[in-house]
Design an enzyme around this catalytic site. Structure first.
Site, mmCIF file in Angstrom:
data_model
loop_
_atom_site.group_PDB
_atom_site.id
_atom_site.type_symbol
_atom_site.label_atom_id
_atom_site.label_comp_id
_atom_site.label_asym_id
_atom_site.label_seq_id
_atom_site.Cartn_x
_atom_site.Cartn_y
_atom_site.Cartn_z
ATOM 1 N NE ARG A 1 -85.829 113.549 -44.093
ATOM 2 C CZ ARG A 1 -86.105 112.260 -44.090
ATOM 3 N NH1 ARG A 1 -85.158 111.384 -44.367
ATOM 4 N NH2 ARG A 1 -87.308 111.840 -43.796
ATOM 5 N NE ARG B 1 -26.388 99.609 -66.975
ATOM 6 C CZ ARG B 1 -26.404 98.300 -66.729
ATOM 7 N NH1 ARG B 1 -27.132 97.498 -67.459
ATOM 8 N NH2 ARG B 1 -25.690 97.808 -65.734
ATOM 9 C CE1 TYR C 1 -22.150 95.202 -53.547
ATOM 10 C CE2 TYR C 1 -22.758 94.451 -55.737
ATOM 11 C CZ TYR C 1 -21.792 94.715 -54.788
ATOM 12 O OH TYR C 1 -20.474 94.498 -55.090
HETATM 13 C C1 UD1 Z 1 -22.027 94.675 -59.141
HETATM 14 C C2 UD1 Z 1 -20.808 93.756 -59.018
HETATM 15 C C3 UD1 Z 1 -20.962 92.595 -59.989
HETATM 16 C C4 UD1 Z 1 -22.246 91.841 -59.673
HETATM 17 C C5 UD1 Z 1 -23.441 92.792 -59.685
HETATM 18 C C6 UD1 Z 1 -24.662 92.083 -59.097
HETATM 19 C C7 UD1 Z 1 -18.904 95.160 -58.401
HETATM 20 C C8 UD1 Z 1 -17.671 95.829 -58.887
HETATM 21 N N1 UD1 Z 1 -19.609 94.515 -59.338
HETATM 22 O O1 UD1 Z 1 -22.065 95.228 -60.449
HETATM 23 O O2 UD1 Z 1 -19.873 91.708 -59.858
HETATM 24 O O3 UD1 Z 1 -22.445 90.807 -60.605
HETATM 25 O O4 UD1 Z 1 -23.213 93.944 -58.846
HETATM 26 O O5 UD1 Z 1 -25.810 92.891 -59.166
HETATM 27 O O6 UD1 Z 1 -19.183 95.206 -57.221
HETATM 28 N N2 UD1 Z 1 -22.565 101.465 -55.099
HETATM 29 C C9 UD1 Z 1 -22.139 102.348 -54.133
HETATM 30 N N3 UD1 Z 1 -21.044 103.114 -54.393
HETATM 31 C C10 UD1 Z 1 -20.348 103.032 -55.555
HETATM 32 C C11 UD1 Z 1 -20.790 102.115 -56.541
HETATM 33 C C12 UD1 Z 1 -21.901 101.340 -56.275
HETATM 34 O O7 UD1 Z 1 -22.734 102.458 -53.064
HETATM 35 O O8 UD1 Z 1 -19.357 103.764 -55.697
HETATM 36 C C13 UD1 Z 1 -23.768 100.646 -54.810
HETATM 37 C C14 UD1 Z 1 -24.909 100.872 -55.784
HETATM 38 O O9 UD1 Z 1 -25.820 101.824 -55.264
HETATM 39 C C15 UD1 Z 1 -25.552 99.504 -55.877
HETATM 40 C C16 UD1 Z 1 -24.429 98.535 -55.574
HETATM 41 O O10 UD1 Z 1 -23.420 99.290 -54.943
HETATM 42 O O11 UD1 Z 1 -26.576 99.354 -54.917
HETATM 43 C C17 UD1 Z 1 -23.906 97.858 -56.813
HETATM 44 O O12 UD1 Z 1 -23.434 98.832 -57.731
HETATM 45 P P1 UD1 Z 1 -23.693 98.731 -59.289
HETATM 46 O O13 UD1 Z 1 -23.072 99.923 -59.927
HETATM 47 O O14 UD1 Z 1 -25.110 98.453 -59.555
HETATM 48 O O15 UD1 Z 1 -22.790 97.473 -59.666
HETATM 49 P P2 UD1 Z 1 -23.008 96.447 -60.866
HETATM 50 O O16 UD1 Z 1 -22.426 97.006 -62.106
HETATM 51 O O17 UD1 Z 1 -24.419 96.010 -60.902
#
Ligand code: UD1
Ligand code: MG
Length: 450
Positions: free
Chosen positions: A422, A15, A103
């Site tokens: 100069r 996104r 995260y």
């Molecule tokens: C996630 C949480 C959600 C929370 C939200 C808060 C899960 C399933 N959901 O959702 O409950 O409310 O964050 O911001 O955890 N990432 C990886 N590998 C992957 C997927 C993601 O390293 O396979 C990392 C992403 O880079 C990111 C973080 O994990 O930094 C969160 O992933 P993202 O896809 O943003 O999860 P959300 O949908 O925001």
């Protein structure tokens, strides 16, 4: 209790609609990943593991530049946050302490909040950080029964009733390494997204008779960035917090909403910051310094009593001693300006040293770059550099010396000497009158011919 930090940074960030990996998008001039790492590292982890995937090489570079000791593991396919944690397991080997999972897209968490989680860990097997959201949007929801966290349900999978819950998941989790890795290995992907959700470890823990709870913090801390609009919101929240902190610690901000701080900006008590000042990373401004309007500072140190700007630019390695004056349209880079020295107007000072009390005239430039290499300019104490002097480095001007205005200085100047470099001026009496007459005659002739 020793603990390890895992930062999840592999996600694609669809996104964001960007070629740059999401976690490298900057807030306050620094990658979100660095904000997350620095919050976790403030608690002194024994080990740091970053899980990279999308744009892994770029992510690795940024992570290692910030913490050369960090381990970067690659999650080749991004199958979900639980799957990401599984990738970190080999890097931690038989580490038996606690693990804190952050995260990389959540840049505003405060170390104090993480400390509260560590305290709650003493009483519960799994601790999750939650927050009451004004607009819970797409966040995962925390399903509580009193103090006990029963499970986390992702927005995509939530029922209407669950979507009505205001308590949201920040993504931050803490558990002991054996428990965490045991649980993440058990997570399945039977959900709407077909992903392995880290959030599922709570229900799994409860099913195994382990205890789980949620610690809450202010929503501003847990803002997760998934779009450019959220990135802008994170920037705004960061700046609001930094401004409030500066005011609280005794810094005068004449127009707080116009001043931009970096993650690590240090401004001392009784410093005054005028409107529209921007701080890049690595700036220290000591007590009582004055930063005037429209100045841009980065990687520099401003001592007590110094006055910078308006419209000044301090670049990395600018070191201003006490009572220095840097005026309008002056750029300083990698230069030490000693006590009481003045560079007041329209100058470039780079790769240089300026001694105590020296005065650098308007329009002076240190010509530090020959097209291939950089060279140093050394100016002694009590020197007077005339306006519009070009100092062609490497060059040294001794204590108490002077340069004549408009000089191009290519050779060293001895202490106490006057350097004139100069063309000599020649005055031709009456010459201007004759020249004007000739030009006017030429113009008259030309207009007749038209
Ligand atoms: C996630 C949480 C959600 C929370 C939200 C808060 C899960 C399933 N959901 O959702 O409950 O409310 O964050 O911001 O955890 N990432 C990886 N590998 C992957 C997927 C993601 O390293 O396979 C990392 C992403 O880079 C990111 C973080 O994990 O930094 C969160 O992933 P993202 O896809 O943003 O999860 P959300 O949908 O925001
Ligand atoms: Mg997210």
């Amino acid at each position: 209790m020793p603990f390890a930090l895992i930062v999840l940074a592999a996600g694609m960030g669809t996104r964001m609609n960007s070629d740059l990996p999401k976690v490298l998008h900057p807030v306050a001039g620094e990658a979100m990943l660095i904000h997350a790492m620095s919050a976790g590292m403030a608690l002194g982890p024994e080990r740091v593991v970053v899980v990279a995937g999308h744009g892994a090489e770029q992510v690795r570079k940024v992570a290692l530049a910030f913490d050369p000791e960090a381990q970067v593991v690659v999650q080749a396919e991004q199958l979900g946050t639980a799957h990401a944690v599984v990738q970190a397991a080999p890097a931690l080997g038989d580490f038996a302490g606690d693990v804190l999972v952050l995260y990389g897209d959540t840049p505003l968490i405060r170390p104090e909040t993480l400390e509260c989680m560590a305290e709650a860990r003493a009483r519960h097997d799994v601790v999750v950080l939650g927050f009451e959201a004004d607009d819970p949007g797409r966040y995962g929801r925390l399903v509580m029964a009193g103090e006990v966290l029963e499970r986390i349900v992702e927005f995509k999978d939530a029922t209407e009733a669950e979507r009505a819950i205001g308590l949201c998941n920040s993504g931050v989790v803490m558990a002991s390494a054996p428990v965490l890795f045991d649980l993440v290995h058990a997570v399945g992907n039977d959900n709407v997204a077909g992903e392995y959700y880290l959030t599922d470890i709570v229900a799994l823990a409860r099913a195994r008779g382990l205890s789980a709870t949620a610690v809450t913090c202010a929503e501003a801390e847990t803002l997760g960035v998934n779009s450019r609009a959220e990135l802008a919101a994170a920037e705004a929240a960061f700046q609001a917090r930094a401004r409030a902190e500066a005011l609280e610690t005794g810094v005068t901000l004449q127009a707080p909403e116009t001043v931009h701080f970096a993650r690590d900006t240090m401004v001392g008590r009784d410093a005054v910051i005028e409107p529209f000042v921007v701080f890049g990373p690595g700036v220290t401004v000591e007590s009582g310094a004055l930063i005037r309007a429209f100045s841009h500072l980065e990687g520099c140190h401003v001592s007590r009593g110094a006055v910078v700007g308006p419209y000044a630019r301090l670049r990395p390695g600018a070191e201003l001693s006490e009572d220095v004056r840097i005026g309008n349209f002056v750029e300083v880079k990698n230069a030490l300006i000693a006590e009481g020295a003045k560079v007041n107007h329209l100058s470039y000072i780079g790769d240089a040293e300026i001694g105590e009390g020296s005065n650098i005239g308007a329009g002076t430039i240190t010509c530090n770059y020959d097209g291939v290499m950089k060279h140093r300019t050394t100016i002694g104490r009590g020197v007077f550099i005339g306006s519009d002097t070009m100092l062609v480095a490497p060059v040294t001007v001794g204590d108490g010396a002077m340069t004549a205005s408009g000089s191009v200085i290519t050779r060293d100047v001895a202490p106490g000497a006057l350097a004139v470099g100069r063309a000599r001026q020649e005055n031709k009496p009456g010459f201007a009158i004759r020249l004007f007459e000739r030009l006017r005659a030429l113009r008259a002739q030309a207009s007749k011919g038209e």
